[in-house]
Design a protein around this motif. Structure first.
Motif, PDB file in Angstrom:
ATOM      1  N   ARG A 187      75.300  43.143  29.682  1.00 53.09           N
ATOM      2  CA  ARG A 187      74.294  42.843  28.563  1.00 53.09           C
ATOM      3  C   ARG A 187      73.609  41.516  28.970  1.00 53.09           C
ATOM      4  O   ARG A 187      74.046  40.439  28.383  1.00 53.09           O
ATOM      5  N   ASP A 189      70.052  39.525  31.249  1.00 49.67           N
ATOM      6  CA  ASP A 189      68.624  39.882  31.568  1.00 49.67           C
ATOM      7  C   ASP A 189      68.178  40.788  32.918  1.00 49.67           C
ATOM      8  O   ASP A 189      67.515  41.366  32.909  1.00 49.67           O
ATOM      9  N   GLN A 191      69.399  43.458  32.883  1.00 46.31           N
ATOM     10  CA  GLN A 191      69.385  44.895  32.386  1.00 46.31           C
ATOM     11  C   GLN A 191      68.453  45.002  31.243  1.00 46.31           C
ATOM     12  O   GLN A 191      68.356  45.805  30.457  1.00 46.31           O
ATOM     13  N   ARG A 192      67.464  44.137  31.104  1.00 44.19           N
ATOM     14  CA  ARG A 192      66.740  43.891  30.114  1.00 44.19           C
ATOM     15  C   ARG A 192      65.804  45.154  30.081  1.00 44.19           C
ATOM     16  O   ARG A 192      65.629  45.659  29.069  1.00 44.19           O
ATOM     17  N   ALA A 193      65.253  45.562  31.061  1.00 42.98           N
ATOM     18  CA  ALA A 193      64.383  46.998  30.921  1.00 42.98           C
ATOM     19  C   ALA A 193      65.196  48.088  30.410  1.00 42.98           C
ATOM     20  O   ALA A 193      64.439  48.729  29.619  1.00 42.98           O
ATOM     21  N   LEU A 195      68.136  47.618  28.204  1.00 38.07           N
ATOM     22  CA  LEU A 195      68.371  47.376  26.977  1.00 38.07           C
ATOM     23  C   LEU A 195      67.231  47.483  25.993  1.00 38.07           C
ATOM     24  O   LEU A 195      67.410  47.752  24.647  1.00 38.07           O
ATOM     25  N   ASP A 196      66.004  47.441  26.525  1.00 34.59           N
ATOM     26  CA  ASP A 196      64.682  47.215  25.732  1.00 34.59           C
ATOM     27  C   ASP A 196      64.129  48.589  25.363  1.00 34.59           C
ATOM     28  O   ASP A 196      63.202  48.863  24.603  1.00 34.59           O
ATOM     29  N   SER A 197      64.777  49.642  26.121  1.00 37.13           N
ATOM     30  CA  SER A 197      64.363  51.106  26.106  1.00 37.13           C
ATOM     31  C   SER A 197      65.510  51.871  25.358  1.00 37.13           C
ATOM     32  O   SER A 197      66.363  52.235  26.104  1.00 37.13           O
ATOM     33  N   PRO A 198      65.336  52.258  24.238  1.00 33.97           N
ATOM     34  CA  PRO A 198      66.290  53.322  23.699  1.00 33.97           C
ATOM     35  C   PRO A 198      66.837  54.561  24.294  1.00 33.97           C
ATOM     36  O   PRO A 198      67.958  54.813  24.707  1.00 33.97           O
ATOM     37  N   LEU A 201      68.664  53.480  27.800  1.00 35.87           N
ATOM     38  CA  LEU A 201      69.807  52.769  27.229  1.00 35.87           C
ATOM     39  C   LEU A 201      70.665  53.896  27.132  1.00 35.87           C
ATOM     40  O   LEU A 201      71.831  53.768  27.427  1.00 35.87           O
TER      41      LEU A 201
END
Length: 249
Positions: A187, A189, A191-193, A195-198, A201
């Motif tokens: 977890r 930055d 993996q930000r793309a 983490l921000d997309s259910p 993810l």
């Protein structure tokens, strides 16, 4: 467990956020004197402010070979020695290989391969002269198994794995241990793309036998152990930390 890190001098790159920041903070809590390096001075200062006075900072762009080559010398000038190096900084540009500009590869190799090589070379000289030290290279599971749309990153981290093994064999008799961490999905930055997309993810987690994304602190204890004198007979090892993803059939 006492990791015997009190007043050990450790340089950590990419220490302004994510895994690097977590490693720097834990090393400081173990009593080490940490030099945190990254491009973002403001973020570095924020990390240093949480380090109980045991973290100092150096602003450095790892694409600048001259600046990178002088980092280890700067640490020795400041503290008189360098006991540990954590090569954590890296970039991971994604894209279809057929369309990728060679300039992207050159930048990836500069940050992910040339910078760790120059740092290991400079730090290693000091470590050999002082009677020993420990280097931890942070690669990735992509350095063990290549991934689509990350060809340059996969190639660079594969190079880090092989560099680790070669240096470990060359410097073992000098009491310099060189090991490698190959983290999977954490977890951060990077993996930000996802983490921000259910949807992304859910699909990413489905590929991990542990069925979750890891927290940065789950890599930190192993990193600190490898910097510690307690790991003095461990060298050339590649530690995959990915919740079982690489090992599943």
């Amino acid at each position: 467990m006492d990791l015997e890190l009190k007043d050990a001098v450790v340089l950590v790159t990419g220490a302004s956020r994510g895994l690097g920041a977590a490693i720097a903070l834990r090393l400081a809590s173990e009593g080490a004197r940490v030099v945190a390096a990254a491009r973002s001075k403001g973020a570095l200062d924020e990390v240093a402010g949480r380090g109980g006075g045991r973290i100092s900072v150096i602003e450095a762009d790892l694409r600048d070979e001259r600046a990178v080559a002088g980092l280890a010398d700067g640490v020795v000038d400041r503290h008189g020695r360098i006991d540990g190096l954590v090569n954590n900084a890296g970039i991971a540009p994604a894209g279809r290989f057929a369309d990728q500009d060679p300039a992207v590869w050159k930048e990836t190799m500069a940050v992910n391969v040339i910078a760790p090589m120059l740092l290991a070379q400079a730090a290693g000289r000091h470590m050999i002269a002082q009677g020993g030290g420990r280097i931890v290279n942070v690669a990735s599971t992509t350095g063990v198994r290549g991934k689509p749309h990350l060809a340059g990153y996969s190639a660079s981290k594969g190079a880090v794995v092989r560099l680790t093994e070669a240096l470990a064999a060359e410097w073992a008799a000098k009491n310099v241990q060189v090991n490698c961490l190959a983290p999977g999905a954490f977890r951060t930055d990077a993996q930000r793309a996802v983490l921000d997309s259910p949807d992304l993810l859910e699909r990413r987690v489905a590929r991990i036998p542990a069925r979750r994304i890891a927290e940065p602190d789950e890599l930190v204890p192993l990193a600190c152990l490898l910097v510690s004198p307690l790991s003095s007979f461990t060298t050339g090892a590649i530690f995959v930390v990915d919740g079982g993803e690489s090992g599943k059939l």
